[in-house]
Design an enzyme around this catalytic site. Structure first.
Site, PDB file in Angstrom:
ATOM      1  N   GLU A 294      32.168  12.864  15.188  1.00 32.78           N
ATOM      2  CA  GLU A 294      32.433  13.906  14.190  1.00 32.78           C
ATOM      3  C   GLU A 294      32.612  13.181  12.870  1.00 32.78           C
ATOM      4  O   GLU A 294      33.514  12.363  12.725  1.00 32.78           O
ATOM      5  CB  GLU A 294      33.674  14.704  14.577  1.00 32.78           C
ATOM      6  CG  GLU A 294      33.773  16.062  13.882  1.00 32.78           C
ATOM      7  CD  GLU A 294      34.358  15.972  12.494  1.00 32.78           C
ATOM      8  OE1 GLU A 294      33.570  15.958  11.517  1.00 32.78           O
ATOM      9  OE2 GLU A 294      35.581  15.903  12.378  1.00 32.78           O
ATOM     10  N   CYS A 328      37.941  17.035   7.029  1.00 36.18           N
ATOM     11  CA  CYS A 328      36.476  17.126   7.092  1.00 36.18           C
ATOM     12  C   CYS A 328      36.026  18.568   6.935  1.00 36.18           C
ATOM     13  O   CYS A 328      34.886  18.831   6.556  1.00 36.18           O
ATOM     14  CB  CYS A 328      35.951  16.521   8.394  1.00 36.18           C
ATOM     15  SG  CYS A 328      36.728  17.178   9.877  1.00 36.18           S
TER      16      CYS A 328
END
Length: 523
Positions: A294, A328
């Site tokens: 990720e 994020c």
């Protein structure tokens, strides 16, 4: 084995309401307890051994930089190799432990973390610079991951026993999911408990053993988790705690022939490097390494002229500046239809101007960014933004003995500007106008990332269209683009945002297993 009916249905851990005086006082008490633990030397954990090294990682409080959080022993390659051999040996026994027993370790750990919830949050307040609510949500998510993945392991074990295959006369066929082997877990600093716990426990409950290399800015909270797992009786060697530099220890373990998988959360640049290194076959390697990654995003919120503009502005500000934009999933872009652009810009500027900045221990809405390198990078992007947009608010370092930066908003930014395209990972928001909602969605899609997005509208036809064509892994309607909940919002993104691993979803444990078909002739 436990029956599924023996386990309570999964429910998300509730967030603490810090508007209640009793909860605020409980957090302050935890902060005082954690202060008494600061500055101690922390060992590596390699099997049963606690190894202290002369070379250490010094973890400091980003909001009060003279305060040392811990002196964390630093692994080198020989110690990393020792940890690898320990994990390999432990795997041979751990993979045979029944799924129900592996799940029970997670249930026990979740219960104990729940009892000490504020202590874990207090450590994050001091080591990561989170305010009360952000730290509390991080700890709640860590508990959620353990509860959820324990149940998922039980569900997967049941599938192993009952999965229907096309019947073949005279044969007994079965498909089961078995563990991979030894994995390297590399969690980020921005969710230093939740993501660390989620990545690690998903791997071990699936039957793997791991080498946990925490982020160098937040290794102490990761160590608290490792200590917790030892306290609940997890066998030594299932989790091996090996902080160290990426260049020395990270690359060594990534390229190791016995590494079976790498689970990584962090920047695009580091993720691509790991992908490249892990793709090469080392001498003695007999498998293709699996990468679960990720890697970040350039997320945004699209607002059309039918939207609730107050709700949209509030969501834009919350998405952009929660934990100083160091997520994020942070909404660092907002694309607004021209007819309501000026009104939304005004509302966003007003809300941002009300955000106060200060020490996380005192629970200010905005705290520090994580370290000097991040601070320098963010300030360089603010300088770039001066020539790419109109500065509405912020743009400067803020007062305090830490890495404080004012929440910064630029308006009238073009779609191809660097502050619209590149991940800044700090409190910087770019506002862009569009002729209509379709152009706004097109601008939103004009990025190499694809993690989270949000669309504000009251038009159901437009909402349906946005759901189909906004290209991201987690798409939200009329709400902020941060705040995914385990089980409710499986999390992961497209394109350069990673492998779309969907943490907290029903597919996740499969990434740490491999399917084996057995067929037996009858008669």
């Amino acid at each position: 084995m436990n029956k599924m009916t023996d386990i309570k249905p999964f429910a998300n851990e509730p967030f603490t309401d810090f508007s209640q005086p009793a909860h605020r006082e409980a957090m302050k008490a935890s902060l005082e307890r954690i202060k008494q633990q600061l500055g101690r030397k922390i060992p590596l954990h390699i099997g049963k051994e606690h190894v202290f090294t002369d070379e250490v990682i010094t973890s400091i409080n980003p909001g009060q930089t003279e305060q040392t959080i811990g002196l964390v022993s630093k692994a080198n390659q020989p110690l990393a190799e020792q940890a690898m051999q320990t994990a390999l040996n432990t795997f041979e026994q751990w993979k045979k432990v029944p799924a129900s027993e592996r799940a029970d370790y997670l249930f026990k750990a979740a219960a104990l973390m729940r009892e000490r919830k504020h202590d874990f949050s207090a450590m994050m307040i001091m080591e990561a610079g989170k305010n009360y609510a952000e730290a509390d949500a991080d700890t709640a998510e860590a508990i959620d991951f353990m509860e959820f993945y324990a149940r998922e392991m039980l569900r997967l074990a049941r599938i192993n026993e009952t999965q229907p295959l096309t019947p073949v006369a005279g044969e007994q066929n079965q498909l089961t999911y078995i563990p991979l082997g030894v994995g390297i877990v590399i969690p980020p600093w921005n969710f230093p408990l939740a993501i660390c716990v989620g990545m690690t426990t998903a791997a071990i409950v699936s039957g793997n053993t791991v080498l946990l290399k925490p982020a160098s800015t937040t290794p102490v909270i990761a160590h608290m988790f490792v200590e917790l797992m030892e306290e609940i009786g997890l066998p030594p060697g299932v989790i091996n705690y090996v902080p160290g530099s990426g260049a020395e220890v990270g690359d060594y373990l990534t390229t190791h022939p016995k590494t079976r998988f790498i689970s990584f959360t962090g920047s695009k640049e580091v993720g691509l490097r790991i992908s490249k290194l892990s793709a090469d076959t080392a001498k003695g390697q007999i498998w293709i390494k699996r990468l679960v990654a990720e890697m970040g995003g350039k997320d945004g919120i699209v607002v059309d002229e039918t939207a609730d503009l107050d709700a949209a502005a509030q969501a834009i500000v919350a998405s952009a500046f929660g934990f100083q934009g160091q997520k994020c999933s942070a909404g660092s872009r907002a694309i607004i239809v021209q007819s309501v652009y000026d009104e939304v810009v005004r509302k966003v500027a007003e809300l941002t101007g009300k955000l106060s900045i200060g020490l996380p221990q005192d629970n200010y809405p905005i705290g520090p960014v994580i370290d000097q390198a991040s601070c320098d990078k963010i300030m360089s992007y603010i300088e770039i933004g001066q020539s790419e947009g109109r500065l509405l608010t912020g743009g400067q370092r803020a007062a305090g003995n830490g890495y404080y930066i004012q929440p910064t908003v630029f308006a009238d930014v073009k779609r191809d500007a660097r502050i619209m395209q590149e991940e800044i990972f700090g409190p910087v928001l770019a506002l862009c106008s569009a002729a209509d909602y379709r152009e706004a969605i097109d601008i939103y899609n004009d990025t190499e990332f694809g993690l989270t997005g949000s669309f504000f509208s009251k038009d159901e036809q437009r909402i349906t269209e946005a759901l189909e064509i906004m290209h991201c892994g987690n798409m939200y309607i009329n709400r902020k683009c941060t705040g995914a909940l385990v089980g409710a919002h499986p999390f992961g993104g497209f394109n350069m945002s990673g492998t779309d691993s969907k943490a907290g979803g029903h597919d996740y444990l499969l990434l740490f297993t491999q399917a084996k078909l057995t067929s037996r002739k009858l008669g």
